[in-house]
Motif scaffolding. Structure first.
Motif: not given
Length: 82
Positions: A25-47
């Protein structure tokens, strides 16, 4: 309260091709290489996974727990809605 964190971790791991065990849970998205597009895609998958609608609001998401908290709030608000 149910937490979406394990689902968020698995979706991020799959999307970014990293081991789920390397994400907390504490892992920073940036350290994973997750850009804003990746985050949006994951949110769509979660929806789709949780059958919810997050909408256009995209709060400041810095770590994995931020995404899980956002999804959990949305689930709670839809359960509470008549």
């Amino acid at each position: 309260m149910t937490t979406s964190l394990p689902v968020v971790i698995n979706l991020l791991a799959k999307s970014l091709e990293v081991a789920p065990e390397s994400i907390t849970g504490e892992t920073e998205l940036e350290s994973l290489g997750a850009d804003s597009l990746t985050v949006i895609e994951v949110i769509f998958d979660l929806e789709e996974h949780f059958n919810i609608q997050v909408g256009d609001e995209r709060p400041d998401l810095k770590c994995v727990q931020d995404i899980a908290d956002q999804i959990d709030r949305r689930i709670a608000s839809q359960v509470a809605a008549p």
